[in-house]
Design a protein around this motif. Structure first.
Motif, PDB file in Angstrom:
ATOM      1  N   ALA A 333      39.239  34.909  29.013  1.00  0.00           N
ATOM      2  CA  ALA A 333      38.933  36.377  29.190  1.00  0.00           C
ATOM      3  C   ALA A 333      38.105  36.503  30.394  1.00  0.00           C
ATOM      4  O   ALA A 333      38.387  37.833  31.110  1.00  0.00           O
ATOM      5  N   PHE A 334      37.566  35.849  31.181  1.00  0.00           N
ATOM      6  CA  PHE A 334      36.767  36.184  32.397  1.00  0.00           C
ATOM      7  C   PHE A 334      37.812  35.957  33.464  1.00  0.00           C
ATOM      8  O   PHE A 334      37.719  36.819  34.377  1.00  0.00           O
ATOM      9  N   GLY A 335      38.955  35.188  33.264  1.00  0.00           N
ATOM     10  CA  GLY A 335      39.904  35.219  34.315  1.00  0.00           C
ATOM     11  C   GLY A 335      40.748  36.282  34.271  1.00  0.00           C
ATOM     12  O   GLY A 335      41.070  37.242  35.450  1.00  0.00           O
ATOM     13  N   LYS A 336      41.057  37.042  33.168  1.00  0.00           N
ATOM     14  CA  LYS A 336      41.623  38.283  33.060  1.00  0.00           C
ATOM     15  C   LYS A 336      40.955  39.379  33.682  1.00  0.00           C
ATOM     16  O   LYS A 336      41.202  40.215  34.707  1.00  0.00           O
ATOM     17  N   ASN A 337      39.615  39.513  33.316  1.00  0.00           N
ATOM     18  CA  ASN A 337      38.641  40.416  33.980  1.00  0.00           C
ATOM     19  C   ASN A 337      38.767  40.437  35.490  1.00  0.00           C
ATOM     20  O   ASN A 337      38.671  41.304  36.066  1.00  0.00           O
ATOM     21  N   TYR A 338      38.644  39.148  36.118  1.00  0.00           N
ATOM     22  CA  TYR A 338      38.409  38.876  37.564  1.00  0.00           C
ATOM     23  C   TYR A 338      39.629  39.425  38.041  1.00  0.00           C
ATOM     24  O   TYR A 338      39.917  39.956  39.240  1.00  0.00           O
ATOM     25  N   ASP A 339      40.955  39.006  37.519  1.00  0.00           N
ATOM     26  CA  ASP A 339      42.220  39.339  38.051  1.00  0.00           C
ATOM     27  C   ASP A 339      42.266  41.168  38.002  1.00  0.00           C
ATOM     28  O   ASP A 339      42.857  41.396  39.196  1.00  0.00           O
ATOM     29  N   LEU A 340      42.026  41.439  37.039  1.00  0.00           N
ATOM     30  CA  LEU A 340      42.045  42.825  37.017  1.00  0.00           C
ATOM     31  C   LEU A 340      40.993  43.584  38.205  1.00  0.00           C
ATOM     32  O   LEU A 340      41.384  44.411  38.865  1.00  0.00           O
ATOM     33  N   ALA A 341      39.986  43.111  38.155  1.00  0.00           N
ATOM     34  CA  ALA A 341      38.820  43.777  39.139  1.00  0.00           C
ATOM     35  C   ALA A 341      39.581  43.223  40.577  1.00  0.00           C
ATOM     36  O   ALA A 341      39.416  44.383  41.463  1.00  0.00           O
ATOM     37  N   SER A 342      39.981  42.124  40.804  1.00  0.00           N
ATOM     38  CA  SER A 342      40.634  42.013  42.134  1.00  0.00           C
ATOM     39  C   SER A 342      41.747  42.767  42.532  1.00  0.00           C
ATOM     40  O   SER A 342      41.830  43.498  43.468  1.00  0.00           O
ATOM     41  N   ARG A 343      42.778  43.153  41.515  1.00  0.00           N
ATOM     42  CA  ARG A 343      43.802  44.154  41.616  1.00  0.00           C
ATOM     43  C   ARG A 343      43.302  45.512  42.191  1.00  0.00           C
ATOM     44  O   ARG A 343      43.767  46.417  42.855  1.00  0.00           O
ATOM     45  N   ARG A 344      42.252  45.795  41.340  1.00  0.00           N
ATOM     46  CA  ARG A 344      41.870  47.336  41.525  1.00  0.00           C
ATOM     47  C   ARG A 344      40.903  47.454  42.794  1.00  0.00           C
ATOM     48  O   ARG A 344      40.984  48.329  43.582  1.00  0.00           O
ATOM     49  N   PHE A 345      40.375  46.302  43.352  1.00  0.00           N
ATOM     50  CA  PHE A 345      39.656  46.412  44.678  1.00  0.00           C
ATOM     51  C   PHE A 345      40.833  46.254  45.888  1.00  0.00           C
ATOM     52  O   PHE A 345      40.814  47.174  46.700  1.00  0.00           O
ATOM     53  N   GLN A 346      42.005  45.701  45.635  1.00  0.00           N
ATOM     54  CA  GLN A 346      43.234  45.551  46.608  1.00  0.00           C
ATOM     55  C   GLN A 346      43.531  47.036  46.662  1.00  0.00           C
ATOM     56  O   GLN A 346      44.148  47.368  47.608  1.00  0.00           O
ATOM     57  N   THR A 347      43.782  47.542  45.426  1.00  0.00           N
ATOM     58  CA  THR A 347      44.514  48.845  45.235  1.00  0.00           C
ATOM     59  C   THR A 347      43.629  49.850  46.101  1.00  0.00           C
ATOM     60  O   THR A 347      44.041  50.861  46.889  1.00  0.00           O
TER      61      THR A 347
END
Length: 412
Positions: A333-347
């Motif tokens: 779950a944490f990996g999914k949240n981190y990946d989502l936050a990382s993609r939003r930051f890159q966007t």
């Protein structure tokens, strides 16, 4: 004859008609000449005055034309300068607005980036704390398991030592009698001495209420390494006979209290349910002797309470498995949240790059407009009468006429 007096001396003299006519002609010629000269002089003066007036009027017209030209140039230049200044002001205002927009966009993105960074830091901290808590819980459970193993080993050692002087049956009987009066005041726990059917168990436990109604009954069999022959046996070797004794003596449950297979992880975990082999049968270590009696007795009093207790005992045996499953689930779950936050930051970073590119294009367009204004200003500075009258026959004719009049006056 005609008498004529000299106008200077007053002498009178006479002239004939011919002489008089000649004198009269002379006088008339002289007056005519004087009048003519006077008129010529007057005409000359009038000519000079007319030329001077014409020159004056021409100069006035030239001055007016020059003034008009200057005013036209000034007006055109003023309009061009005003438009240039207005354009510059507009460019400055637009540039300022663009800078403010960029500043706001950068500030917003920076704030969002900081918020995302803070969120990531918080998630990392939460993950660290959760992992630390799970690790501590895991360590506590491991410690509890190690302590339980040590207690089992210690009890085994004490029991083994104690069994040198007494049997396992005697140990269980003593343990029961210590709590009989308080926990089981109406219970029966005695050795099975009835061998009429050809076999017998070690002990029978029966409990009843005050009215004498039986609550629960248990057939016990106790097995110790010291009680066996040199050939080592397994717990399974005694289950069939125990089930037979339970049925013959009319007991509801059958329990094997065993110290056999001391290294078995299965039997060392606690209460082992072997109902898949024989109904309502359990294999336990001696330390679970009194707890199993209490569990089965309470089960008879309330099935729900028994299930909760049994579930609690079983849950203790699977806590480690659940811990590992929960840890893996948390990591996923944490990996999914981190990946989502990382993609939003890159966007957000990509959007900033797009905004910067758009603002650069706007800046280039504004610079191009400024260059065109400079060219217009240069053209305004280069305005002249000749250029203003180019391709304008009317204005050219007027200026040509003024030039001709000026040349004629100079010739006279």
């Amino acid at each position: 004859m005609q008498a004529i007096s000299c106008p200077k001396c007053g002498t009178a003299f006479k002239v004939d008609e011919a002489g008089y006519a000649d004198l009269l002609k002379q006088v008339r010629d002289h007056e005519f000449t004087a009048a003519l000269e006077e008129r010529l002089a007057m005409a000359e003066r009038e000519k000079r005055d007319a030329v001077a007036l014409a020159k004056s009027e021409l100069q006035a017209k030239l001055d007016a034309a020059e003034l008009a030209k200057d005013l036209a140039v000034k007006d055109a230049l003023a309009d061009a300068l005003r438009e240039r200044d207005e354009a510059r002001q507009a460019l400055k205002a637009q540039a300022l607005a663009q800078e403010l927009a960029v500043s706001k966009a950068v500030t917003a993105v920076t704030q969002e980036r900081d918020q995302l960074g803070a969120k990531l830091d918080r998630l990392a901290l939460e993950k660290s704390l959760a992992e630390q808590a799970l690790k501590e819980r895991y360590e506590v459970q491991l410690k509890d398991r190690d302590d339980a193993i040590e207690r089992l080993k210690d009890m085994k050692a004490r029991l083994s030592t104690k069994m040198l002087g007494e049997t396992l049956e005697q140990h269980c009987e003593t343990a029961f009698n210590q709590i009989r009066a308080t926990a089981f005041p109406h219970a029966y726990f005695e050795k099975d001495n009835d061998a009429r059917t050809g076999s017998k168990g070690d002990y029978i436990f029966r409990d009843q209420d005050e009215a004498g109604t039986e609550i629960v009954s248990i057939m016990f069999e106790m097995k110790n390494e010291a009680d066996t022959t040199a050939t080592k046996k397994r717990n399974e070797d005694f289950l069939k006979e125990l089930d037979k004794d339970r049925n013959e003596k009319g007991c509801e449950y059958a329990i094997l209290v065993s110290l056999l297979e001391a290294e078995s992880e299965l039997y060392n975990t606690g209460i082992v349910d072997v109902s898949h082999r024989y109904p309502k049968m359990y294999v336990i270590r001696p330390q679970f002797f009194l707890p199993i009696i209490a569990l089965l007795r309470n089960a008879a009093l309330g099935a729900l309470s028994y299930k909760q207790e049994l579930a609690l005992v079983k849950a203790q045996n699977v806590d480690i498995t659940h811990f590992e499953e929960n840890l893996e689930a948390f990591k996923t779950a944490f990996g999914k949240n981190y990946d989502l936050a990382s993609r939003r930051f890159q966007t957000a970073i990509d959007e900033i790059d797009k905004s910067i590119d758009h603002l650069q294009k706007t800046k280039d367009a504004l610079l191009g407009a400024d260059r065109n204004l400079r060219l217009a200003n240069d053209k305004a500075q280069d305005v002249s009468i000749k250029k203003l009258t180019r391709n304008n026959p009317t204005m050219q004719a007027k200026f040509q006429a003024l030039g001709d009049d000026s040349g004629a006056g100079s010739g006279d």
